[in-house]
Design an enzyme around this catalytic site. Structure first.
Site, short mmCIF file in Angstrom:
data_model
loop_
_atom_site.label_atom_id
_atom_site.label_comp_id
_atom_site.label_asym_id
_atom_site.label_seq_id
_atom_site.Cartn_x
_atom_site.Cartn_y
_atom_site.Cartn_z
CD GLU A 289 95.59 23.71 10.12
OE1 GLU A 289 96.76 23.32 10.10
OE2 GLU A 289 94.65 23.07 10.62
CG ASP A 362 92.90 17.31 9.90
OD1 ASP A 362 93.66 16.68 9.16
OD2 ASP A 362 93.29 17.91 10.92
CD GLU A 390 96.53 15.59 13.72
OE1 GLU A 390 96.97 15.39 12.57
OE2 GLU A 390 96.10 16.69 14.10
O1 GCW Z 1 95.83 17.48 10.84
C1 GCW Z 1 96.12 18.84 11.01
C2 GCW Z 1 97.12 18.88 12.09
C3 GCW Z 1 98.22 19.88 11.92
C4 GCW Z 1 98.74 19.79 10.51
C5 GCW Z 1 97.61 20.09 9.56
C6 GCW Z 1 98.02 19.96 8.12
C7 GCW Z 1 100.97 20.04 9.73
O2 GCW Z 1 96.47 19.05 13.31
O3 GCW Z 1 99.22 19.59 12.87
O4 GCW Z 1 99.84 20.63 10.27
O5 GCW Z 1 96.56 19.20 9.75
O6 GCW Z 1 97.79 18.90 7.56
O7 GCW Z 1 98.55 20.89 7.55
#
Ligand code: GCW
Length: 680
Positions: A289, A362, A390
């Site tokens: 990311e 995720d 989240e």
């Molecule tokens: O779940 C996603 C999130 C990000 C997060 C990323 C990760 C900290 O949307 O906010 O970043 O994963 O786990 O690195």
């Protein structure tokens, strides 16, 4: 009024008179021999805890009473314990475990909490308090308990400006501006909360890491926090930014094979240890990311991790290297981590642990397990769970995560034949991992109750208990939590337990049933946006995941599609890969399925989908009705807060249901069966 600040460490006087009598009869005084800060913490916790629970002052003494002494310590700290014949029991519980039992010392009856180390005695003390908090009888006490994994770590996604990524509970707890001079009492309570579960590590900053975390300015402040956490057995870890040597302005590269880069990390790491002699190590999000990493210099994850591991090794530190990577160029995000890490098995240093999220994408409401679990016999592998909600409604929805955690831990990977569950794998019992662990992303902030929604506390609690012992059940853990956090009244416990145990499934049903995934609006991840088709990256749209079309819905991950299913060992690859045998709850993860497909219920896929979306809302309404009946059984403040939040949850569940059903209807072209209420 109750504000939830004490979490589950509430030591209100035992309400059941018989139990109270029993406890008062057996607990007259406390003997904690030894002077270490950890034993002092145990003594203080026991004294305030027992005094609160018994409703009278339990004195700390140096000698035994005729009867009713609680004796705490280790053979090294306590002559009384050294004099006991505990057989092999102490040896069996290892460095962090404890035993609790009745015994006779110098012809006097006593209750003993014994361990090999001071921190083991502290864990035993918290466990003993838990027994009383849950009204457990002390008759025939014979407890021997030891953690199943080494590293039981909480992760914070706290930025240095005190905003918490995916936080929802106020600002970061760490008052950078006032540290190291001012040490908020919350730091100690934070340590108590974690130590009560056996958590032994914390990573206090975001994995999207600000390089300044390693500056002297911050290290001085971090050292003050580490000093507070240390007596509670909690080690300090930091998330680092891979490009730190450049960000500090010292080098123009962060190539892990460049000797100058290696020297830079050695020197910085030495610096860290000069502030924090028992520093735990680094957590790294690299090449993920947009975060920098070794791939930016033409190197791989092993090169990157090993360079840091070598810098940490002389001090006994470890690297938690995250496996959360997905390359937008790859046709299926699901495949990414496996494709990148499989070839690296066996290439990591001994003091590296790969930190893998439970699912391949995720933290979705339901994911199959990440196929990395079981695929890396030569790479220490640990779990990363998410406690902060989240994808479960932030601080607004009630969604106890225990069932998600245990569903994952109890899944059989078949890595070495039947019985190779993820829990056992994490323990190092499937492969010979030298280091084992579990991490949980928690969200505490400056909210009075730490977590925003009071029930997010329960997921933190469940994570900690499962990190200690993954074989515990989500239900048993929830019941403990309810008893400790609210009360021991069955009229309250039973309905709340039922609410908690269905809350996660309700969240799946009204968001993404049958293996749908990531229908969230981009960015905030709160509400639905299944219609989302365009973004800077295809894998950041909902359409990428659900693949709804006129002919059906779901992501084909079989041989006719991305073939990600082949990343699982047999018999799972076959099981998931076949539409007739895939568990329906994971169906659309692996298959693109016709709207008319016949489900086990006899309904068509379309009708089943509608049915599940509607049942999710029904479940929330049921939770609401059940909760509303509980007025008067707990304090009004928390009762009303949860009641109000359930109103929001019901509203949002309807929005989720209607958004998804109406959107998918544009593809299926089919009617919503007549017996369902009209979308709002
Ligand atoms: O779940 C996603 C999130 C990000 C997060 C990323 C990760 C900290 O949307 O906010 O970043 O994963 O786990 O690195």
């Amino acid at each position: 009024a109750e504000d939830g600040y004490e979490m589950w460490l509430r030591y209100h006087t035992v309400a059941d008179n018989n139990r109270l009598k029993e406890y008062r009869g057996q607990i007259k005084q406390l003997v904690v021999e030894g002077e270490s800060p950890t034993l002092a913490a145990a003594r203080q916790e026991l004294q305030s805890g027992l005094s609160g629970l018994l409703g009278l002052t339990v004195p700390v003494q140096t000698g035994l009473a005729r009867q009713g002494s609680v004796v705490v310590g280790t053979p090294a700290s306590s002559p009384l314990i050294a004099g006991l014949d505990l057989g092999d029991a102490l040896q069996a519980v290892g460095p962090e475990g404890f035993i609790i039992r009745h015994t006779r010392i110098n012809k006097r009856d006593a209750l003993v909490i014994a361990a090999n180390t001071d921190v083991g005695a502290l864990y035993g003390s918290f466990h003993f308090l838990r027994l009383l908090q849950t009204h457990t009888s002390l008759k025939d006490l014979a407890i021997e308990s030891a953690p199943r994994v080494h590293h039981r770590v909480v992760n914070h996604w706290d930025n240095l400006n005190r905003l918490v990524e995916r936080g929802y509970a106020g600002l970061s707890l760490w008052e950078w501006g006032n540290l190291p001079q001012h040490k908020s009492p919350r730091y100690t309570d934070y340590a108590r909360i974690n130590a009560s579960l056996g958590i032994n590590g914390t990573v206090i900053n975001n994995v999207n890491a600000d390089p300044r975390i390693l500056s002297d300015q911050f290290l001085e402040k971090i050292a003050a926090l580490a000093d507070i956490f240390r007596p509670y057995g909690i080690r300090m870890y930091l998330s680092i930014n891979y490009d730190s040597p450049r960000a500090f302005g010292d080098l123009d590269t962060a190539d892990p094979l460049d000797p100058r880069v290696q020297a830079w990390w050695k020197a910085r790491t030495e610096k860290v240890y000069s502030y924090i002699p028992d520093f735990g190590g680094y957590l790294v999000k690299a090449d993920s990311e947009g975060q920098p990493g070794p791939q930016g210099y033409g190197r791989d994850h092993a090169d990157g991790a090993n360079m840091l591991a070598d810098a940490l090794a002389p001090f006994g530190g470890v690297v938690f290297w995250r496996a959360f990577v997905y390359d937008p160029a790859i046709a299926d995000r699901f495949r990414g981590a496996w494709d990148e890490f499989l070839p690296l098995d066996g290439k990591f240093r001994e003091n590296v642990i790969l930190q893998v999220k439970n699912g391949p994408i995720d933290f979705q409401p339901r994911e199959p397990f990440s196929p990395l679990f079981g695929a890396l016999p030569k790479t220490n592998t640990m779990m990363e769970f998410q406690i902060t909600q989240e994808y479960f409604g932030f601080d607004k929805h009630l969604a106890y995560q225990g069932p998600l955690f245990t569903e994952s831990l109890n899944t059989d990977t078949f890595a070495k034949g039947e019985g190779s569950t993820i829990g056992k794998l994490l323990e190092g019992k499937v492969f010979e991992y030298t280091r084992t662990g579990m991490a949980g992303v928690i969200n505490p902030g400056t909210d009075r109750n730490w977590t925003g929604h009071p029930f997010v506390q329960s997921s933190w609690y469940a994570f900690g208990r499962l990190a200690w012992d993954h074989s515990l059940s989500a239900e048993a853990i929830a019941e403990e939590w309810i008893r400790m956090t609210f009360n021991n009244n069955p009229a309250f416990i039973d309905p709340v337990l039922a609410i908690m145990m269905q809350s996660r499934e309700a969240g799946v049903n009204y968001r993404s049933p049958l293996g749908l995934t990531h229908l969230f609006a981009q960015g905030h991840h709160y509400g639905p946006a299944p219609w989302y088709e365009k973004a800077e990256r295809a894998d950041w749209t909902a359409a990428y995941y659900h693949r709804a079309a006129k002919d059906g819905i779901g992501f084909d991950r079989t041989a006719s599609g991305s073939n990600a299913v082949a990343q699982y060992p047999e018999p799972l690859a076959k099981l998931y890969g076949n539409l007739d045998t895939v568990p329906e709850e994971l169906m659309l993860w692996f298959h693109h399925v016709s709207w008319d497909h016949r489900m086990q219920s006899g309904r068509t896929l379309w009708d089943e989908l509608v049915h599940l979306y509607y049942s999710g809302v029904d479940q929330v309404r049921h939770m609401q009705k059940e909760w509303d009946k509980l007025e008067g059984l707990i304090d009004q403040t928390r009762f009303e807060q949860v009641k109000a939040l359930l109103v929001i949850q019901e509203r949002d569940a309807v929005i989720w249901r209607d958004s998804c059903v109406l959107y998918f209807q544009t593809w299926s072209g089919k009617a919503i069966p007549a017996n369902y209420e009209k979308p709002a």
